[in-house]
Design a protein around this motif. Sequence first.
Motif, PDB file in Angstrom:
ATOM      1  N   ALA A 123      -1.587   4.665   0.974  1.00  0.00           N
ATOM      2  CA  ALA A 123      -2.258   5.605   0.110  1.00  0.00           C
ATOM      3  C   ALA A 123      -1.265   7.083  -0.474  1.00  0.00           C
ATOM      4  O   ALA A 123      -1.617   7.458  -1.679  1.00  0.00           O
ATOM      5  CB  ALA A 123      -3.285   6.024   0.547  1.00  0.00           C
ATOM      6  N   PHE A 124       0.198   7.123   0.031  1.00  0.00           N
ATOM      7  CA  PHE A 124       0.500   8.106  -0.972  1.00  0.00           C
ATOM      8  C   PHE A 124       1.799   7.880  -0.853  1.00  0.00           C
ATOM      9  O   PHE A 124       3.069   8.260  -1.627  1.00  0.00           O
ATOM     10  CB  PHE A 124       0.972   9.385   0.540  1.00  0.00           C
ATOM     11  N   SER A 125       1.893   6.464  -1.434  1.00  0.00           N
ATOM     12  CA  SER A 125       3.398   5.561  -2.299  1.00  0.00           C
ATOM     13  C   SER A 125       3.906   5.364  -1.594  1.00  0.00           C
ATOM     14  O   SER A 125       5.364   6.051  -2.728  1.00  0.00           O
ATOM     15  CB  SER A 125       2.839   6.108  -3.644  1.00  0.00           C
ATOM     16  N   VAL A 126       4.573   5.604  -0.534  1.00  0.00           N
ATOM     17  CA  VAL A 126       4.932   5.629   0.249  1.00  0.00           C
ATOM     18  C   VAL A 126       6.452   4.666   0.204  1.00  0.00           C
ATOM     19  O   VAL A 126       5.845   3.227   0.953  1.00  0.00           O
ATOM     20  CB  VAL A 126       5.583   5.873   1.848  1.00  0.00           C
ATOM     21  N   HIS A 127       7.623   4.422  -0.234  1.00  0.00           N
ATOM     22  CA  HIS A 127       7.875   2.663  -0.346  1.00  0.00           C
ATOM     23  C   HIS A 127       9.009   2.914   0.452  1.00  0.00           C
ATOM     24  O   HIS A 127      10.061   1.821   0.821  1.00  0.00           O
ATOM     25  CB  HIS A 127       8.517   2.928  -2.300  1.00  0.00           C
ATOM     26  N   ASP A 128      10.037   4.105   1.030  1.00  0.00           N
ATOM     27  CA  ASP A 128      11.521   4.099   1.906  1.00  0.00           C
ATOM     28  C   ASP A 128      10.807   3.154   3.193  1.00  0.00           C
ATOM     29  O   ASP A 128      10.374   3.758   3.460  1.00  0.00           O
ATOM     30  CB  ASP A 128      11.657   5.707   1.643  1.00  0.00           C
ATOM     31  N   SER A 129      11.665   2.350   3.212  1.00  0.00           N
ATOM     32  CA  SER A 129      11.376   1.305   4.407  1.00  0.00           C
ATOM     33  C   SER A 129      11.552   2.573   5.758  1.00  0.00           C
ATOM     34  O   SER A 129      11.216   2.433   6.754  1.00  0.00           O
ATOM     35  CB  SER A 129      11.774   0.864   4.779  1.00  0.00           C
TER      36      SER A 129
END
Length: 448
Positions: A345-351
């Motif tokens: 929901a927070f558009s976090v893409h860093d693994s």
Amino acid sequence: MSDTSIKLTQTPIHKLFLSYLFPSLLGMILMSVNILVDGIFVSNGVGPLALAGVNIAVPIFSILLSISLWIGMGGATLYSIEMGKDNIQQARSIFMQSLLMTVSIVGVLVIICLWKQKEIALLFGASTKVLPYVEDYLHVILLFGLIYVLENVLSIFIRNDGNPKLAMIGLITTSVLNIFLNYIFIFQMNMGVSGAAYATALSTVVGLCVLLLHFLRSDSHLRFNLKTFHFNFSNMKEILKIGSPSFITEGSTAIVVVGYNIAFSHFVGEIGVTSYAVINYLHAVFIMLFFGISAAIQPIVSFSYGAKLTERLKSVLKLGLLAGIIAGILIILVGWLLDDQLIQAFSVHDSAIIEFTKQGIHLFFIGYLFLSYNLLYAEFYQSIKKIRLSMIIILMRSLILFLPLLYLLPAAFTGKALWLAFPIAEGLTAIGILLYQFKNNRSKTVHE
């Protein structure tokens, strides 16, 4: 006897509790949604650094909310006790005293904070990269700080005046408008974090106008009338005394957020700060469930205490505790089963951030099992003027136990252990309450 007094005295306790619970829960959740929506829109529309910046500025909400709860809960508790005694004129005087205290205290605070805005941003843990975002958000929120506090104070009094539905409608209006304005200001007008702040501020103004409709009702006991105000230092002191646990509960939230930000920055780095920003936004929503349950029992407990209805007082506490335990279990299940969806929901893409955040959800959320028990007992004692007991519970869970754990856990283990500071502090506090209850009940049995 007024209609509100008849309702609080004669309505079956289960039905009465539910009539306050659902509007209170929905209102509190929607209040927290204002902050959550800011985070989601900022994260998707501006970027992760902006999200971290807004999260660092969020403690100003806690400070403003703590003042509104300090005066609002203190004044409304005293108001309901006097209504339980059928002292309507005294209750009205307490309402006016509460409003004047709110304007005076918040007005001075806002002026000081606007004057020292940059210093406050740095104090809250802003780094060079996120400082501009923190200042942009902070400035607007401070400009509208008094409106935000007045909306909360009036909402509490209106609920205590027997109109929890309007209190809920006011907060619904604020939340829905906030979502709409966030989209317009951030995605259509490219106003950045300032847009998120203006959306929150302007929606709060409209929500406050909705609440003012209560004063047009013929059955309203609240009055904006300076003639009912009689300066009474003793009453003002009592309002601040009764409301102090609420003030410390919310005020300590700001200390907790700042403490966590500093600890994650020191022991983990930017990955930890960003992960905590996500979890803290979720926490801002979930903790409001427990504040909502606490707010639902407060008018009933305070009125019953003033009217000497001991059995109704005990019954509503049991209902509140049951609702709190159910809420705690549901939140844990949501976190453990839907962790990926919550993070997305927070558009976090860093693994690396995603993995650390998932670990945080699995550990941090355990604390919700104990949080409801602690907050409800703190609210109960506050509502019957046992302020010392309420203060002990609040200080134990938020400062005395929690702050040392922020250093001890990562020093003894790893940065990942920071997530356990919240559940350990809440768990130990709950054990302390259980031991006190056991000792107290045993003492009563011996004396009988």
